[in-house]
Design an enzyme around this catalytic site. Structure first.
Site, PDB file in Angstrom:
ATOM      1  N   ARG A 118     -30.612 -12.570  14.778  1.00 42.58           N
ATOM      2  CA  ARG A 118     -29.567 -12.520  13.761  1.00 42.58           C
ATOM      3  C   ARG A 118     -28.350 -11.757  14.297  1.00 42.58           C
ATOM      4  O   ARG A 118     -27.300 -12.329  14.532  1.00 42.58           O
ATOM      5  CB  ARG A 118     -30.099 -11.855  12.468  1.00 42.58           C
ATOM      6  CG  ARG A 118     -29.228 -12.070  11.242  1.00 42.58           C
ATOM      7  CD  ARG A 118     -28.026 -11.160  11.122  1.00 42.58           C
ATOM      8  NE  ARG A 118     -28.386  -9.748  11.008  1.00 42.58           N
ATOM      9  CZ  ARG A 118     -27.508  -8.762  11.035  1.00 42.58           C
ATOM     10  NH1 ARG A 118     -26.219  -9.024  11.188  1.00 42.58           N
ATOM     11  NH2 ARG A 118     -27.900  -7.510  10.955  1.00 42.58           N
ATOM     12  N   ASP A 119     -28.520 -10.461  14.570  1.00 46.59           N
ATOM     13  CA  ASP A 119     -27.400  -9.609  14.972  1.00 46.59           C
ATOM     14  C   ASP A 119     -26.839 -10.040  16.325  1.00 46.59           C
ATOM     15  O   ASP A 119     -25.636  -9.928  16.581  1.00 46.59           O
ATOM     16  CB  ASP A 119     -27.895  -8.155  15.056  1.00 46.59           C
ATOM     17  CG  ASP A 119     -26.789  -7.126  14.842  1.00 46.59           C
ATOM     18  OD1 ASP A 119     -25.631  -7.523  14.670  1.00 46.59           O
ATOM     19  OD2 ASP A 119     -27.096  -5.924  14.863  1.00 46.59           O
TER      20      ASP A 119
ATOM     21  N   HIS B 167     -31.481   1.925  13.395  1.00 46.43           N
ATOM     22  CA  HIS B 167     -30.854   0.789  14.088  1.00 46.43           C
ATOM     23  C   HIS B 167     -29.736   1.354  14.966  1.00 46.43           C
ATOM     24  O   HIS B 167     -28.674   1.732  14.458  1.00 46.43           O
ATOM     25  CB  HIS B 167     -30.311  -0.172  13.015  1.00 46.43           C
ATOM     26  CG  HIS B 167     -29.514  -1.332  13.520  1.00 46.43           C
ATOM     27  ND1 HIS B 167     -29.965  -2.630  13.446  1.00 46.43           N
ATOM     28  CD2 HIS B 167     -28.282  -1.412  14.065  1.00 46.43           C
ATOM     29  CE1 HIS B 167     -29.043  -3.452  13.935  1.00 46.43           C
ATOM     30  NE2 HIS B 167     -28.010  -2.727  14.319  1.00 46.43           N
TER      31      HIS B 167
ATOM     32  N   HIS C 222     -27.091   1.314  18.376  1.00 44.41           N
ATOM     33  CA  HIS C 222     -26.374   0.568  19.408  1.00 44.41           C
ATOM     34  C   HIS C 222     -26.220   1.478  20.618  1.00 44.41           C
ATOM     35  O   HIS C 222     -26.118   2.691  20.465  1.00 44.41           O
ATOM     36  CB  HIS C 222     -25.003   0.119  18.891  1.00 44.41           C
ATOM     37  CG  HIS C 222     -25.085  -1.079  17.987  1.00 44.41           C
ATOM     38  ND1 HIS C 222     -24.211  -2.138  18.069  1.00 44.41           N
ATOM     39  CD2 HIS C 222     -25.948  -1.397  17.003  1.00 44.41           C
ATOM     40  CE1 HIS C 222     -24.522  -3.049  17.159  1.00 44.41           C
ATOM     41  NE2 HIS C 222     -25.578  -2.623  16.490  1.00 44.41           N
TER      42      HIS C 222
ATOM     43  N   CYS D 206     -20.175  -5.092  20.238  1.00 47.31           N
ATOM     44  CA  CYS D 206     -19.463  -4.258  19.278  1.00 47.31           C
ATOM     45  C   CYS D 206     -18.001  -4.636  19.349  1.00 47.31           C
ATOM     46  O   CYS D 206     -17.381  -4.515  20.404  1.00 47.31           O
ATOM     47  CB  CYS D 206     -19.636  -2.789  19.640  1.00 47.31           C
ATOM     48  SG  CYS D 206     -18.559  -1.715  18.674  1.00 47.31           S
TER      49      CYS D 206
ATOM     50  N   ASN E  11     -26.436  -3.649  20.631  1.00 48.06           N
ATOM     51  CA  ASN E  11     -27.738  -3.174  20.167  1.00 48.06           C
ATOM     52  C   ASN E  11     -28.592  -2.653  21.324  1.00 48.06           C
ATOM     53  O   ASN E  11     -28.538  -3.176  22.436  1.00 48.06           O
ATOM     54  CB  ASN E  11     -28.515  -4.356  19.554  1.00 48.06           C
ATOM     55  CG  ASN E  11     -27.904  -4.844  18.261  1.00 48.06           C
ATOM     56  OD1 ASN E  11     -28.043  -4.220  17.227  1.00 48.06           O
ATOM     57  ND2 ASN E  11     -27.204  -5.970  18.323  1.00 48.06           N
TER      58      ASN E  11
END
Lengths: 329, 329
Positions: free
Chosen positions: A24-25, A217, A219, A250, A259
């Site tokens: 997804r991300d 979560h 990064h 990002c 991530n």
């Protein structure tokens, strides 16, 4: 320093849950549309690795994120492995209907702890987001799906700077206590988290809501990803999002890491003796599927460098070198 | 976990010494020859940042490493800042003579803890290296220079795999107790170190030689660099090598990160409240000199992403977004 700290570096089989967000991300940030059957095959490969949860897709508007326009089909056609939670990002009522139709285990609701970031990213105030997500949450409940809330920018906003811990905990309280969310993810959306802050926020959350499923979560935008994971574990966390291959960038830091990378985190935690329940070899195989699908290299250092004990042969002339050396003795 | 661990994430002004190796370990791996005056200007810029030590160059054969063939001139023409130690890699008697001529503060002697790596890399057995470096050490002493020994592959050898801790400590003992080396650097030459092992070896070294200057030298090849730094600090280390911009690769892992990046480590430790004595802004400025000198991008995430609180403007239409949002309320 305290001998008690030795145990942080010795996992001794303690369980850490790893949740995949790359599908997804990661994929949402890609220019290339990954064909639906390849997405399904990728999720199926991930399901076989032992990951605790997979964020399969996002039920956002196909116009907003065309890369994930096939969310229903992917969610319907993957092979579900018992024990793995299949989640999806659900931004609104229309998305909730699609998520329910596709039999989504868990709805992931997203809002930013920073007003500026929420307005810039979602075009709503935080209060408006909360109201909209309350309706989504009610639909999820009716359908028997679990609800997790991902709070963005809890470790800092790229426009506002620090976000007060009290603000973060207030929003957690509203989602947990008013809405009954079963899980909260504290998201370091743009890589601003650092271990001191991570340990403090994790400890505060854990003390107040010991029964709520807490995910961190991170990064790796500024190289702090794994250190933040260790600080969170030290403060009582046991559940982390990560992205296969380290995909997902990002927008504020072109070229920097996004991530934290699933196989890097699993490789590191396994070396320290933690039990992620993940088959690293299968995970690395899954990561190696990404470059041809995406049309570019991936950040994963484990794909580039191999695992710690993936050894290399001695030079072809090693025996000759040794004989010459010994001849000089 | 123990409350004692909180302090690892709260430096509270504890001093950590950062030693720059990019001008040696980084530049030696570059194809481009960086002009001598640019090398001197780079070292001078680094001297002004507050770093504890700078490995300026290597007095190896100019034929073996032409990139550093101007070692004497660089070492002679830099502007020495009081308090900064200017070191150089010195492999043999010929190098020692050059190092003495150039008024080198500290000789860095290099040998591998792995027999296969020492033979492959230096074409000598470890015993032969020890004998050769004993002579170099004697010359350094006569000249009043300090001696540090860098032991490669102490956290693993890419050909042999694990190197027993007892083997590492035996070589440390020979250099410290027989040769009188004032400092030892434990080098993770190819990024095989992991925190459990780092904490154990650091603790064992510190217990046996509390007065010897101990440096840890990590590579970020598999993404474990900063976590290893934290494990070492937790076990009593306070001195780390790092490379400006993260330059310096690993021949066994093309494309993967090399040395831990000086500005990433300083940025991270400063956020945690440690005192590296380094002006991060000047350090980042120095790192930004590298891409034009090297002709390529550098790994540094801090150069790409900025520091944690280097903020970004809100979108140009932010007020319009907010008004539209509030109009819906």
């Amino acid at each position: 320093m305290s001998n008690g700290t030795v145990s942080l570096w010795n996992g001794e089989g303690r369980r850490i849950h790893i949740q995949e967000v790359g599908t997804r991300d990661g994929l949402q940030a890609e220019e290339a549309f990954v064909p639906t059957e390849d997405k399904i095959a990728l999720v199926d490969a991930l399901s076989a690795t032992g990951l605790a949860k997979i964020e399969v897709t996002s039920f956002v508007s196909p116009k907003a994120i065309p890369a994930l326009r096939d969310g229903e089909q992917v969610m319907r056609e993957i092979t579900r492995v018992p024990g793995v939670v299949y989640s999806a990002l659900v931004p609104n009522i229309r998305g909730a209907e699609r998520a329910i139709d596709a039999n989504t285990d868990e709805f992931n609701l997203v809002m930013s702890a920073s007003e500026s970031h929420n307005l810039s990213n979602l075009r709503m105030t935080r209060a408006q987001s909360f109201a909209a997500l309350s309706e989504v949450s009610a639909l999820a409940r009716q359908a028997g799906a679990a609800v997790n809330v991902s709070l963005s920018c809890v470790f800092g906003c790229p426009m506002e700077g620090d976000v007060p811990e009290a603000t973060v905990l207030d929003w957690c309280a509203r989602y947990i206590e008013e809405l009954g969310a079963g899980g909260v993810t504290l998201c370091d959306t743009t890589g601003m988290a650092f271990p001191t802050q991570v340990a403090a926020l994790t400890r505060a959350f854990r003390a107040r809501w010991p029964q709520t499923e807490l995910t961190l979560h991170f990064h790796n935008t500024r190289g702090l990803g794994l250190a933040n994971v260790m600080a969170a574990i030290d403060a009582g966390a046991d559940r982390f999002d990560a992205s296969l291959g380290g995909i997902g960038g990002c927008p504020y830091a072109p070229g920097a890491s996004g991530n934290v990378c699933t196989e890097e985190i699993v490789h590191a935690l396994a070396l320290m003796g933690y039990d992620c329940g993940v088959d690293l070899e299968r995970l690395v195989s899954a990561a190696k599927r990404l470059p041809p699908l995406l049309g570019h290299d991936i950040p994963s250092q484990i794909v580039k460098a191999g695992r710690r004990l993936d050894l290399h042969p001695r030079p072809a002339d090693f025996e000759a070198i040794r004989e010459r050396a010994l001849g000089r003795a």
